[in-house]
Scaffold this motif. Sequence first.
Motif, mmCIF file in Angstrom:
data_model
loop_
_atom_site.group_PDB
_atom_site.id
_atom_site.type_symbol
_atom_site.label_atom_id
_atom_site.label_comp_id
_atom_site.label_asym_id
_atom_site.label_seq_id
_atom_site.Cartn_x
_atom_site.Cartn_y
_atom_site.Cartn_z
ATOM 1 N N ASN A 38 0.829 -1.210 0.000
ATOM 2 C CA ASN A 38 0.000 0.000 0.000
ATOM 3 C C ASN A 38 0.862 1.258 0.000
ATOM 4 O O ASN A 38 0.554 2.233 -0.682
ATOM 5 N N HIS A 39 1.926 1.240 0.786
ATOM 6 C CA HIS A 39 2.848 2.386 0.813
ATOM 7 C C HIS A 39 3.522 2.560 -0.544
ATOM 8 O O HIS A 39 3.646 3.681 -1.044
ATOM 9 N N ILE A 40 3.956 1.451 -1.135
ATOM 10 C CA ILE A 40 4.627 1.516 -2.434
ATOM 11 C C ILE A 40 3.667 2.026 -3.500
ATOM 12 O O ILE A 40 4.025 2.879 -4.321
ATOM 13 N N ALA A 41 2.433 1.537 -3.489
ATOM 14 C CA ALA A 41 1.446 1.976 -4.485
ATOM 15 C C ALA A 41 1.140 3.466 -4.336
ATOM 16 O O ALA A 41 1.031 4.190 -5.338
ATOM 17 N N ARG A 42 1.003 3.931 -3.110
ATOM 18 C CA ARG A 42 0.725 5.354 -2.880
ATOM 19 C C ARG A 42 1.876 6.214 -3.406
ATOM 20 O O ARG A 42 1.659 7.247 -4.029
ATOM 21 N N ARG A 43 3.093 5.764 -3.204
ATOM 22 C CA ARG A 43 4.241 6.517 -3.707
ATOM 23 C C ARG A 43 4.313 6.474 -5.234
ATOM 24 O O ARG A 43 4.704 7.449 -5.866
ATOM 25 N N PHE A 44 3.945 5.352 -5.806
ATOM 26 C CA PHE A 44 3.929 5.252 -7.263
ATOM 27 C C PHE A 44 2.925 6.245 -7.844
ATOM 28 O O PHE A 44 3.213 6.946 -8.817
ATOM 29 N N VAL A 45 1.758 6.331 -7.237
ATOM 30 C CA VAL A 45 0.747 7.290 -7.692
ATOM 31 C C VAL A 45 1.271 8.707 -7.526
ATOM 32 O O VAL A 45 1.122 9.547 -8.419
ATOM 33 N N ALA A 46 1.909 9.000 -6.403
ATOM 34 C CA ALA A 46 2.437 10.346 -6.160
ATOM 35 C C ALA A 46 3.517 10.714 -7.166
ATOM 36 O O ALA A 46 3.630 11.877 -7.562
ATOM 37 N N ALA A 47 4.310 9.736 -7.592
ATOM 38 C CA ALA A 47 5.390 10.009 -8.541
ATOM 39 C C ALA A 47 4.888 10.109 -9.975
ATOM 40 O O ALA A 47 5.591 10.619 -10.839
ATOM 41 N N ASN A 48 3.678 9.612 -10.218
ATOM 42 C CA ASN A 48 3.126 9.601 -11.577
ATOM 43 C C ASN A 48 1.762 10.264 -11.601
ATOM 44 O O ASN A 48 0.768 9.656 -12.018
ATOM 45 N N LEU A 49 1.700 11.508 -11.170
ATOM 46 C CA LEU A 49 0.419 12.209 -11.076
ATOM 47 C C LEU A 49 -0.266 12.394 -12.427
ATOM 48 O O LEU A 49 -1.480 12.535 -12.486
ATOM 49 N N ASP A 50 0.491 12.401 -13.489
ATOM 50 C CA ASP A 50 -0.094 12.531 -14.818
ATOM 51 C C ASP A 50 -0.179 11.188 -15.531
ATOM 52 O O ASP A 50 -0.509 11.140 -16.714
ATOM 53 N N GLY A 51 0.090 10.112 -14.827
ATOM 54 C CA GLY A 51 0.102 8.784 -15.434
ATOM 55 C C GLY A 51 -1.290 8.211 -15.585
ATOM 56 O O GLY A 51 -2.309 8.872 -15.338
ATOM 57 N N PRO A 52 -1.367 6.944 -15.966
ATOM 58 C CA PRO A 52 -2.664 6.314 -16.229
ATOM 59 C C PRO A 52 -3.556 6.186 -14.995
ATOM 60 O O PRO A 52 -4.767 6.116 -15.119
ATOM 61 N N LEU A 53 -2.959 6.196 -13.815
ATOM 62 C CA LEU A 53 -3.768 6.074 -12.597
ATOM 63 C C LEU A 53 -4.401 7.392 -12.161
ATOM 64 O O LEU A 53 -5.241 7.414 -11.273
ATOM 65 N N SER A 54 -3.997 8.482 -12.782
ATOM 66 C CA SER A 54 -4.532 9.789 -12.388
ATOM 67 C C SER A 54 -6.031 9.888 -12.631
ATOM 68 O O SER A 54 -6.713 10.704 -12.015
#
Length: 182
Positions: A38-54
Amino acid sequence: MKKWTGDTATAVLALLIAVLLLAPLVRNAYLPLEDLPNHIARRFVAANLDGPLSEYFTYSVSLTTNVAVDMLWLALGQLATDAATFSRAVIAVGMVGFVASVAVLYRVLHKSWSVWSLASALLVHNAALLWGFENFYLFSTFVILGFAAWVGYRGRPVLHAGSALLFSVVLYFGHVLDLLAF
Protein backbone atom coordinates in the motif's frame (compact mmCIF):
# COMPACT_ATOMS: atom_id res chain seq x y z
CA MET A 1 49.51 -5.39 15.92
CA LYS A 2 47.14 -3.04 17.70
CA LYS A 3 45.13 -4.51 20.57
CA TRP A 4 41.35 -4.22 20.20
CA THR A 5 39.54 -2.28 22.85
CA GLY A 6 36.05 -3.13 24.03
CA ASP A 7 34.62 -0.25 22.00
CA THR A 8 36.36 -1.43 18.82
CA ALA A 9 35.10 -4.99 19.27
CA THR A 10 31.59 -3.67 19.91
CA ALA A 11 31.72 -1.56 16.74
CA VAL A 12 32.90 -4.52 14.65
CA LEU A 13 30.16 -6.72 16.10
CA ALA A 14 27.60 -3.97 15.43
CA LEU A 15 28.70 -3.84 11.79
CA LEU A 16 28.40 -7.62 11.49
CA ILE A 17 24.91 -7.54 13.02
CA ALA A 18 23.87 -4.76 10.63
CA VAL A 19 25.03 -6.86 7.66
CA LEU A 20 23.06 -9.85 8.94
CA LEU A 21 19.94 -7.75 9.52
CA LEU A 22 20.10 -6.21 6.05
CA ALA A 23 20.84 -9.44 4.16
CA PRO A 24 17.14 -10.30 3.55
CA LEU A 25 16.52 -6.78 2.21
CA VAL A 26 19.41 -7.01 -0.21
CA ARG A 27 18.37 -10.43 -1.47
CA ASN A 28 14.66 -9.65 -2.04
CA ALA A 29 13.32 -6.96 -4.34
CA TYR A 30 9.82 -7.16 -2.86
CA LEU A 31 9.38 -7.73 0.84
CA PRO A 32 6.53 -9.98 2.00
CA LEU A 33 5.22 -7.43 4.48
CA GLU A 34 1.46 -7.01 4.84
CA ASP A 35 0.90 -3.25 4.45
CA LEU A 36 4.06 -2.34 2.53
CA PRO A 37 2.49 -2.72 -0.95
CA ASN A 38 0.00 0.00 0.00
CA HIS A 39 2.85 2.39 0.81
CA ILE A 40 4.63 1.52 -2.43
CA ALA A 41 1.45 1.98 -4.48
CA ARG A 42 0.73 5.35 -2.88
CA ARG A 43 4.24 6.52 -3.71
CA PHE A 44 3.93 5.25 -7.26
CA VAL A 45 0.75 7.29 -7.69
CA ALA A 46 2.44 10.35 -6.16
CA ALA A 47 5.39 10.01 -8.54
CA ASN A 48 3.13 9.60 -11.58
CA LEU A 49 0.42 12.21 -11.08
CA ASP A 50 -0.09 12.53 -14.82
CA GLY A 51 0.10 8.78 -15.43
CA PRO A 52 -2.66 6.31 -16.23
CA LEU A 53 -3.77 6.07 -12.60
CA SER A 54 -4.53 9.79 -12.39
CA GLU A 55 -7.99 9.04 -13.75
CA TYR A 56 -8.77 7.00 -10.63
CA PHE A 57 -6.67 8.53 -7.88
CA THR A 58 -5.86 11.96 -6.57
CA TYR A 59 -2.95 12.67 -4.31
CA SER A 60 -2.85 15.52 -1.86
CA VAL A 61 -0.21 16.54 0.63
CA SER A 62 -1.11 17.90 4.05
CA LEU A 63 0.69 18.31 7.34
CA THR A 64 -1.01 15.60 9.34
CA THR A 65 0.26 12.71 11.40
CA ASN A 66 2.01 9.74 9.80
CA VAL A 67 3.26 11.63 6.72
CA ALA A 68 7.00 11.98 7.34
CA VAL A 69 8.09 9.09 5.12
CA ASP A 70 5.80 10.26 2.31
CA MET A 71 7.20 13.79 2.62
CA LEU A 72 10.71 12.36 2.45
CA TRP A 73 9.68 10.43 -0.66
CA LEU A 74 8.27 13.53 -2.32
CA ALA A 75 11.28 15.66 -1.42
CA LEU A 76 14.13 13.24 -2.14
CA GLY A 77 13.15 9.65 -2.71
CA GLN A 78 11.43 9.94 -6.05
CA LEU A 79 14.44 11.79 -7.42
CA ALA A 80 16.81 8.99 -6.41
CA THR A 81 14.98 5.70 -6.89
CA ASP A 82 11.70 3.88 -7.43
CA ALA A 83 9.00 3.43 -4.78
CA ALA A 84 9.80 -0.20 -3.95
CA THR A 85 13.52 0.44 -3.46
CA PHE A 86 12.75 3.51 -1.37
CA SER A 87 10.51 1.43 0.92
CA ARG A 88 13.23 -1.19 1.29
CA ALA A 89 15.67 1.59 2.24
CA VAL A 90 13.23 2.94 4.84
CA ILE A 91 12.84 -0.52 6.36
CA ALA A 92 16.65 -0.92 6.35
CA VAL A 93 17.10 2.37 8.20
CA GLY A 94 14.45 1.26 10.68
CA MET A 95 16.22 -2.05 11.29
CA VAL A 96 19.68 -0.63 11.81
CA GLY A 97 18.32 2.47 13.53
CA PHE A 98 16.50 0.42 16.15
CA VAL A 99 19.66 -1.38 17.23
CA ALA A 100 21.70 1.84 17.07
CA SER A 101 19.14 3.74 19.15
CA VAL A 102 19.19 1.06 21.85
CA ALA A 103 23.00 1.27 21.88
CA VAL A 104 22.81 5.07 22.23
CA LEU A 105 20.30 4.76 25.07
CA TYR A 106 22.59 2.28 26.83
CA ARG A 107 25.49 4.71 26.36
CA VAL A 108 23.48 7.56 27.86
CA LEU A 109 22.34 5.49 30.83
CA HIS A 110 25.63 3.74 31.62
CA LYS A 111 28.27 6.13 30.18
CA SER A 112 29.87 3.36 28.12
CA TRP A 113 29.17 1.27 25.05
CA SER A 114 28.22 -2.35 25.55
CA VAL A 115 28.00 -5.39 23.36
CA TRP A 116 24.84 -6.34 25.27
CA SER A 117 22.86 -3.49 23.73
CA LEU A 118 23.35 -5.22 20.37
CA ALA A 119 21.12 -8.04 21.61
CA SER A 120 18.26 -5.71 20.66
CA ALA A 121 18.82 -7.01 17.11
CA LEU A 122 16.78 -10.03 18.23
CA LEU A 123 13.75 -7.71 18.44
CA VAL A 124 14.13 -6.13 14.99
CA HIS A 125 12.01 -8.73 13.19
CA ASN A 126 8.77 -8.03 15.01
CA ALA A 127 5.04 -7.74 14.33
CA ALA A 128 5.27 -4.09 13.24
CA LEU A 129 7.74 -5.13 10.55
CA LEU A 130 5.70 -8.17 9.49
CA TRP A 131 2.59 -6.02 9.14
CA GLY A 132 4.57 -3.53 7.06
CA PHE A 133 3.78 -0.52 9.25
CA GLU A 134 6.55 1.49 7.69
CA ASN A 135 6.08 4.82 9.49
CA PHE A 136 5.58 3.23 12.90
CA TYR A 137 8.53 0.90 12.40
CA LEU A 138 10.92 3.65 11.31
CA PHE A 139 9.92 6.16 13.96
CA SER A 140 10.13 3.67 16.83
CA THR A 141 13.84 4.41 16.54
CA PHE A 142 13.14 8.08 17.21
CA VAL A 143 11.13 7.22 20.34
CA ILE A 144 14.19 5.53 21.82
CA LEU A 145 16.53 8.33 20.68
CA GLY A 146 14.13 10.92 22.09
CA PHE A 147 14.09 9.14 25.43
CA ALA A 148 17.90 8.98 25.38
CA ALA A 149 18.03 12.74 24.72
CA TRP A 150 15.46 13.41 27.42
CA VAL A 151 17.52 11.43 29.96
CA GLY A 152 20.86 12.75 28.73
CA TYR A 153 19.82 16.40 28.98
CA ARG A 154 18.32 16.25 32.47
CA GLY A 155 19.78 19.02 34.56
CA ARG A 156 19.95 21.30 31.50
CA PRO A 157 16.39 22.64 31.24
CA VAL A 158 16.65 24.36 27.85
CA LEU A 159 18.16 21.33 26.09
CA HIS A 160 15.86 18.99 28.00
CA ALA A 161 12.70 20.83 26.93
CA GLY A 162 14.04 21.63 23.46
CA SER A 163 14.89 18.03 22.65
CA ALA A 164 11.53 16.84 23.96
CA LEU A 165 9.76 19.41 21.77
CA LEU A 166 11.86 18.52 18.72
CA PHE A 167 11.24 14.80 19.08
CA SER A 168 7.54 15.42 19.72
CA VAL A 169 7.23 17.31 16.44
CA VAL A 170 9.21 14.67 14.53
CA LEU A 171 7.10 11.90 16.03
CA TYR A 172 3.86 13.77 15.32
CA PHE A 173 4.68 13.70 11.62
CA GLY A 174 6.30 10.25 11.88
CA HIS A 175 3.58 8.22 13.56
CA VAL A 176 1.04 9.20 16.19
CA LEU A 177 1.42 5.93 18.16
CA ASP A 178 5.16 6.55 18.42
CA LEU A 179 4.37 10.04 19.71
CA LEU A 180 2.08 8.55 22.34
CA ALA A 181 4.79 6.08 23.35
CA PHE A 182 7.26 8.95 23.70
